[in-house]
Scaffold this active site. Structure first.
Site, PDB file in Angstrom:
ATOM      1  CG  ASP A   2      -1.697   1.224   1.440  1.00 58.19           C
ATOM      2  OD1 ASP A   2      -2.418   1.605   0.513  1.00 58.19           O
ATOM      3  OD2 ASP A   2      -1.592   1.828   2.525  1.00 58.19           O
ATOM      4  CG  LEU A   3       1.567   3.675  -3.025  1.00 62.17           C
ATOM      5  CD1 LEU A   3       1.256   4.522  -4.251  1.00 62.17           C
ATOM      6  CD2 LEU A   3       3.065   3.444  -2.901  1.00 62.17           C
ATOM      7  CG  ASP A   4      -2.199   7.425   0.012  1.00 65.49           C
ATOM      8  OD1 ASP A   4      -1.134   7.815  -0.496  1.00 65.49           O
ATOM      9  OD2 ASP A   4      -3.317   7.606  -0.520  1.00 65.49           O
ATOM     10  CG  ASP A  25      -2.373   2.282   6.563  1.00 64.82           C
ATOM     11  OD1 ASP A  25      -3.187   3.053   7.115  1.00 64.82           O
ATOM     12  OD2 ASP A  25      -2.355   2.108   5.333  1.00 64.82           O
TER      13      ASP A  25
END
Length: 238
Positions: free
Chosen positions: A16-18, A188
């Site tokens: 995941d990025l954000d 996250d």
């Protein structure tokens, strides 16, 4: 590092990025402020247009077209355009105005700083195994120096439905030519990242950056394979 399931051999990782590789909260706050100011500047009738009014337009669009949720950029563009139509701009004026507002949004959305530690961790991992980014968001990794670590990047909308739907997980496994259980997804969010990856058959790593307690979080629907509190811990798994 806490293990909740047996760890199987890892042949690739997806990320995941954000809020996994950087803190997205200040980025979104600043981007929202700047892009809303750009919307207000489009026409005198929008001068006092509130964020709440804009959110109401977004909600109306979502109720009318639930599938728009899977493409956050298109959802935002359509909402901006509709806000302009609502105050009397023509279809052509609203379309042009939306392009201008979205350009401002895009400029600020990718003003992201990555820590040296996370750069070093991703570089070390990328030397050992393929890495892939899977995001529901609209940040552009090539603008803040993360794209070089990834074999490819999958984005909700153009590349399928948003996580926790399995579209992008399936595409990643297919393109990597790996069985899902050989891939560790790192994220996250306990619903979109952990539950989505586990349901598809991947292993899942929950990165707990806000001192959450897995046993006391409502959206802990499925246990991850493991929990970490800093990205650098992943290098110990290879």
């Amino acid at each position: 590092m806490h293990f909740y399931r047996p760890l199987r051999p890892i042949a690739a990782m997806t990320f995941d990025l954000d809020d996994t590789l950087y803190d997205n909260y200040p980025v979104i706050a600043r981007t929202t402020k700047e892009s809303h100011a750009a919307l207000q500047a489009q026409h005198p009738a929008l001068k006092n247009y509130s964020v709440e009014q804009y959110q109401q337009v977004r909600q109306r669009l979502l109720l009318a077209e639930p599938e728009i949720y899977h493409d956050v950029s298109e959802w935002r563009r359509r909402a901006v355009e509709q806000a302009m139509r609502d105050v009397g701009l023509t279809r052509a004026q609203a379309a042009e105005g939306a392009r201008e507002v979205m350009a401002v949004f895009a400029e600020w959305r990718s003003k992201i700083t990555i820590s040296d530690e996370n750069h070093a961790t991703l570089a070390a991992l990328a030397e050992r195994i393929p890495l892939v980014a899977i995001t529901n968001g609209n940040a552009e990794p090539h603008l803040f120096g993360l794209d070089k670590y990834f074999q490819f990047i999958l984005r909700a909308g153009p590349d399928g439905r948003a996580k926790p739907c399995q579209d992008m997980y399936h595409s990643a496994a297919e393109r990597l030519n790996l069985a899902p259980e050989r891939i560790l997804h790192v994220g996250d969010d306990l619903t979109t990242d952990v539950a989505g990856a586990v349901r598809y058959g991947m292993q899942a790593c929950w990165i707990n950056l806000r001192d959450g307690n897995l046993m006391h979080i409502d959206d802990a629907r499925l246990l991850p394979t493991l929990e970490i509190s800093q990205l650098a811990s992943l290098t110990a798994l290879l």
